[in-house]
Write an enzyme that holds these catalytic residues in place. Structure first.
Site, PDB file in Angstrom:
ATOM      1  N   ASP A 287       0.826  -1.211   0.000  1.00  0.00           N
ATOM      2  CA  ASP A 287       0.000   0.000   0.000  1.00  0.00           C
ATOM      3  C   ASP A 287       0.869   1.273   0.000  1.00  0.00           C
ATOM      4  O   ASP A 287       2.098   1.201  -0.100  1.00  0.00           O
ATOM      5  CB  ASP A 287      -0.922  -0.057   1.234  1.00  0.00           C
ATOM      6  CG  ASP A 287      -2.296   0.530   0.991  1.00  0.00           C
ATOM      7  OD1 ASP A 287      -2.435   1.382   0.106  1.00  0.00           O
ATOM      8  OD2 ASP A 287      -3.247   0.145   1.719  1.00  0.00           O
TER       9      ASP A 287
ATOM     10  N   TRP B 166      -2.926   3.326  -5.810  1.00  0.00           N
ATOM     11  CA  TRP B 166      -4.182   3.937  -6.275  1.00  0.00           C
ATOM     12  C   TRP B 166      -4.024   4.646  -7.626  1.00  0.00           C
ATOM     13  O   TRP B 166      -4.741   5.612  -7.919  1.00  0.00           O
ATOM     14  CB  TRP B 166      -4.737   4.918  -5.228  1.00  0.00           C
ATOM     15  CG  TRP B 166      -4.563   4.444  -3.830  1.00  0.00           C
ATOM     16  CD1 TRP B 166      -5.090   3.309  -3.283  1.00  0.00           C
ATOM     17  CD2 TRP B 166      -3.797   5.064  -2.784  1.00  0.00           C
ATOM     18  NE1 TRP B 166      -4.697   3.186  -1.980  1.00  0.00           N
ATOM     19  CE2 TRP B 166      -3.913   4.252  -1.639  1.00  0.00           C
ATOM     20  CE3 TRP B 166      -3.034   6.233  -2.707  1.00  0.00           C
ATOM     21  CZ2 TRP B 166      -3.290   4.565  -0.428  1.00  0.00           C
ATOM     22  CZ3 TRP B 166      -2.407   6.543  -1.498  1.00  0.00           C
ATOM     23  CH2 TRP B 166      -2.546   5.711  -0.385  1.00  0.00           C
ATOM     24  N   GLY B 167      -3.049   4.183  -8.433  1.00  0.00           N
ATOM     25  CA  GLY B 167      -2.866   4.769  -9.773  1.00  0.00           C
ATOM     26  C   GLY B 167      -2.004   6.023  -9.787  1.00  0.00           C
ATOM     27  O   GLY B 167      -1.870   6.672 -10.829  1.00  0.00           O
TER      28      GLY B 167
ATOM     29  N   ASP C 122     -10.196   3.448  -3.984  1.00  0.00           N
ATOM     30  CA  ASP C 122     -10.892   2.284  -3.425  1.00  0.00           C
ATOM     31  C   ASP C 122     -12.310   2.133  -3.960  1.00  0.00           C
ATOM     32  O   ASP C 122     -13.051   3.109  -4.093  1.00  0.00           O
ATOM     33  CB  ASP C 122     -10.970   2.417  -1.897  1.00  0.00           C
ATOM     34  CG  ASP C 122      -9.616   2.206  -1.247  1.00  0.00           C
ATOM     35  OD1 ASP C 122      -8.600   2.144  -1.965  1.00  0.00           O
ATOM     36  OD2 ASP C 122      -9.589   2.103   0.002  1.00  0.00           O
TER      37      ASP C 122
END
Ligand code: GAL
Length: 376
Positions: A126, A161-162, A183
């Site tokens: 993450d 998350w890109g 998300d």
């Protein structure tokens, strides 16, 4: 190649959030076998955020939360492996996970060795609490390198998350898949926003390098502890599955697999739909043209020379007619091609030039168009 086709499995986050423990994970592994998910191809059982103790151990090593995982992480991995499944775990490139637990910044090599010693096969990594000024790509490269020298084959799943157009450099860090979006939540709006936003990314996907528009919400049905959303209808969840399979997305189930309805199980295991996702050619679908009255048509070339076609109606009300012309598939307009409905598992007949179908609101049709073999 560790991921010649998109990885398939389950992840704890979408339903359970941090409320995970070893009984849940063991029961999930049992359910993989008992419900036929394993047979359908689902393999990875992945623990997301919340497995670790609030402090590292005396040698700086990761320690499992002793209340949630009293038998330890190696024993849990052994159990998952004893079922013929693979073991996935979670950490974060910053100083803390998104839930403020210890993460891997500055401990990459130690953590990769620890994961390898536990028998881990998959790491989701993450992006919360990245120290200011530190280059994110460099952090992913560091963990990628640490995994490579850990002594074990471990799939590396990037979750930034890109950010920074990760699809352009994710593979160069050793990544096998990377989140391209924020998300997902358990609603049609969230799913459609993420899934239909992937049109420009098809050229970055292929064997061992997959775009990941986030984990599945099929069957979560408003029961999430953390991601929000009131759930979708079974037809909407089928649309979600259709789109993710066309996108050659990793398929990480997010519902409680110990307690699936027959419809949820059918949506997750339809063999001809999963075969589109797992097709060995490894192409990601592209969208044929701009959206027209809420109708979208997505096409994915398959290894056997056929083309999978998704016809979607995004409208909330009213049926729409969706058409795909052979021309746009690279098939001659006079060709008589066989069209097969992949959800029904039934041939619809031979069509010349195009195929059209009426589609219910928020619904879809997934067909396979097969031109005759040369000489036929
Ligand atoms: C988010 C991530 C989610 C989940 C969560 C855990 O950053 O996108 O998928 O892993 O963190 O805290």
């Amino acid at each position: 190649m560790l991921a010649p086709t998109p990885p398939m499995g389950w992840n704890s986050w979408n339903t359970f959030g941090v409320k995970i423990n070893e009984a849940l994970i063991r029961e999930t592994a049992d359910a993989f076998v008992e419900t036929g998910l394993k047979e359908a191809g689902y393999e990875y059982v992945v623990l997301d955020d919340g497995w670790m103790a609030p402090e590292r151990g005396s040698k700086g090593e990761f320690v499992a939360d002793p209340e949630k995982f009293p038998s330890g992480m190696k024993a849990l991995g052994d159990y998952i492996h004893s079922k013929g499944l693979k073991y996935g775990i979670y950490s974060c490139a910053g100083t803390h996970t998104c839930q403020k637990l210890p993460a891997s910044y500055g401990n990459e090599e130690l953590d990769a060795r620890t994961f390898a010693s536990w028998g881990v096969d998959f790491l989701k990594y993450d992006y919360c609490y990245k120290p200011p000024g530190v280059d994110g790509q460099a952090l992913y490269r560091k963990m990628g390198q640490a995994l490579r020298t850990s002594g074990r084959d471990i799939i590396f799943s990037l979750c930034n998350w890109g950010a920074d157009e990760v699809w352009k450099w994710g593979a160069s860090t050793g990544g096998h898949m990377w989140r391209t979006t924020g998300d997902i939540s358990d609603s049609w709006e969230s799913m459609a926003k993420l899934g239909f936003s992937q049109a420009q990314l098809h050229s970055y996907a292929g064997p061992d390098r997959w775009n990941d528009p986030d984990m599945l919400i099929v069957g979560v049905s408003g029961n999430s502890q953390c991601i929000g959303g009131d759930g979708c209808t079974d037809a909407e969840y089928r649309t979600h599955m259709t789109l993710w399979c066309l996108l050659a997305s990793p398929l990480m189930i997010g519902c409680d697999v110990r307690d699936m309805t027959p419809e949820t199980k059918a949506t997750l295991t339809a063999p001809e739909v999963l075969a589109v996702d797992q097709d060995p050619l490894g192409r990601q679908a592209r969208s044929l043209s701009a959206e027209n009255h809420n109708v979208q048509v997505w096409t994915k070339p398959l290894a056997d020379g056929s083309v999978a076609v998704g016809l979607f109606n995004k409208a909330t009300k009213g049926e729409r007619l969706a058409t795909v012309a052979w021309e746009s598939l690279g098939i001659g307009i006079d060709t008589e091609a066989t069209v097969r409905d992949l959800w029904a598992g039934a041939d619809l007949g031979v069509f010349r030039g195009s195929f059209a179908s009426s589609i219910e609101p928020h619904g879809c049709r997934l067909v396979k168009v097969t031109p005759p073999a040369p000489g036929e």
